[in-house]
Design a protein around this motif. Structure first.
Motif, PDB file in Angstrom:
ATOM      1  N   SER A  87      29.852  44.757  31.799  1.00  0.00           N
ATOM      2  CA  SER A  87      31.089  44.259  31.177  1.00  0.00           C
ATOM      3  C   SER A  87      32.164  45.339  31.112  1.00  0.00           C
ATOM      4  CB  SER A  87      30.813  43.685  29.787  1.00  0.00           C
ATOM      5  OG  SER A  87      30.184  44.641  28.959  1.00  0.00           O
ATOM      6  N   THR A  88      31.787  46.589  30.868  1.00  0.00           N
ATOM      7  CA  THR A  88      32.796  47.647  30.772  1.00  0.00           C
ATOM      8  C   THR A  88      33.509  47.872  32.100  1.00  0.00           C
ATOM      9  OG1 THR A  88      31.086  49.319  31.149  1.00  0.00           O
ATOM     10  CG2 THR A  88      31.683  48.881  28.872  1.00  0.00           C
ATOM     11  N   GLU A  89      32.816  47.674  33.217  1.00  0.00           N
ATOM     12  CA  GLU A  89      33.443  47.869  34.531  1.00  0.00           C
ATOM     13  C   GLU A  89      34.469  46.789  34.860  1.00  0.00           C
ATOM     14  OE1 GLU A  89      29.957  48.034  36.970  1.00  0.00           O
ATOM     15  OE2 GLU A  89      29.751  50.193  36.733  1.00  0.00           O
ATOM     16  N   PHE A  90      34.414  45.661  34.164  1.00  0.00           N
ATOM     17  CA  PHE A  90      35.398  44.601  34.404  1.00  0.00           C
ATOM     18  C   PHE A  90      36.806  45.033  34.002  1.00  0.00           C
ATOM     19  CE2 PHE A  90      31.979  41.640  35.182  1.00  0.00           C
ATOM     20  CZ  PHE A  90      32.550  40.770  36.105  1.00  0.00           C
ATOM     21  N   ASN A  91      36.916  46.065  33.172  1.00  0.00           N
ATOM     22  CA  ASN A  91      38.234  46.584  32.777  1.00  0.00           C
ATOM     23  C   ASN A  91      39.024  47.080  33.983  1.00  0.00           C
ATOM     24  OD1 ASN A  91      39.425  46.333  30.321  1.00  0.00           O
ATOM     25  ND2 ASN A  91      38.651  48.232  29.484  1.00  0.00           N
ATOM     26  N   GLN A  92      38.324  47.500  35.029  1.00  0.00           N
ATOM     27  CA  GLN A  92      38.993  47.989  36.237  1.00  0.00           C
ATOM     28  C   GLN A  92      38.943  46.959  37.375  1.00  0.00           C
ATOM     29  OE1 GLN A  92      36.931  50.347  34.442  1.00  0.00           O
ATOM     30  NE2 GLN A  92      38.877  50.983  33.583  1.00  0.00           N
ATOM     31  N   ALA A  93      38.406  45.801  37.138  1.00  0.00           N
ATOM     32  CA  ALA A  93      38.250  44.784  38.190  1.00  0.00           C
ATOM     33  C   ALA A  93      39.419  43.805  38.182  1.00  0.00           C
ATOM     34  CB  ALA A  93      36.953  44.017  37.983  1.00  0.00           C
ATOM     35  N   GLY A  94      39.685  43.238  39.343  1.00  0.00           N
ATOM     36  CA  GLY A  94      40.675  42.167  39.442  1.00  0.00           C
ATOM     37  C   GLY A  94      42.092  42.605  39.120  1.00  0.00           C
ATOM     38  N   THR A  95      42.920  41.596  38.908  1.00  0.00           N
ATOM     39  CA  THR A  95      44.328  41.806  38.584  1.00  0.00           C
ATOM     40  C   THR A  95      44.585  41.292  37.174  1.00  0.00           C
ATOM     41  OG1 THR A  95      44.892  41.425  40.909  1.00  0.00           O
ATOM     42  CG2 THR A  95      46.692  41.276  39.302  1.00  0.00           C
TER      43      THR A  95
END
Length: 167
Positions: A87-95
């Motif tokens: 979940s923490t890596e989603f902060n840098q994922a997508g737009t």
């Protein structure tokens, strides 16, 4: 539906003309939206087949259960979309997108259970938007204890950190 049919007919006729022309930009954009909408509908349809699978910490295996990010990554990977596992890596994922511009299929990123600690701790996928009401699908360790659909209520709004578009 009329726009979809009209666009489809336009693309078929354009392709059948045998001319090596490009599709006008306004139709390219509409076509992209149609493809994205179809993909997000399929993504959510697949995610809903997993409702009821129990919560299982650190798991992305439907046979034993999912944690939140395990569920989200499993769903996206099923469609060949590479997303983070934690979940923490989603902060840098997508737009990043504003919540009012978010769409079905976008990912919501939340704090952990304590909204005062502004650290990523939970993720879910927007499953439905009706007016101002947003529902998201996620695997929760809470009351449902597994994959469920939840309304973005005041509690979850207090934990919401951002929305990101992956598709």
């Amino acid at each position: 539906m009329k726009k979809s049919l009209l666009l489809f007919c336009f693309v078929v006729l354009f392709a059948a003309s045998g001319k090596s022309q490009t599709i006008p930009v306004k139709y390219q954009e509409l076509l992209k939206k149609m493809v994205a909408n179809k993909t997000s509908d399929q993504l959510i349809g697949f995610a809903k087949t997993l409702i009821g699978i129990p919560y299982r910490y650190a798991s992305s295996n439907p046979a034993i259960g999912f944690d939140c990010s395990g569920f989200v990554s499993y769903v996206f990977h099923n469609f060949g979309v590479n997303v983070p596992r934690s979940s923490t890596e989603f902060n840098q994922a997508g737009t990043p997108v504003k919540l009012e511009n978010a769409k079905v299929g976008d990912v919501l990123i939340f704090t952990g259970t304590n909204p005062r600690k502004r650290v990523v701790g939970h993720v879910g996928i927007i499953a439905d938007i009706e007016g101002d009401t947003i529902k998201f699908i996620h695997s929760t360790s809470g009351k449902a204890h597994g994959v469920t659909v939840t309304t973005l209520n005041p509690y979850y709004k207090s934990r919401l950190m951002r929305a990101v578009s992956i598709l």
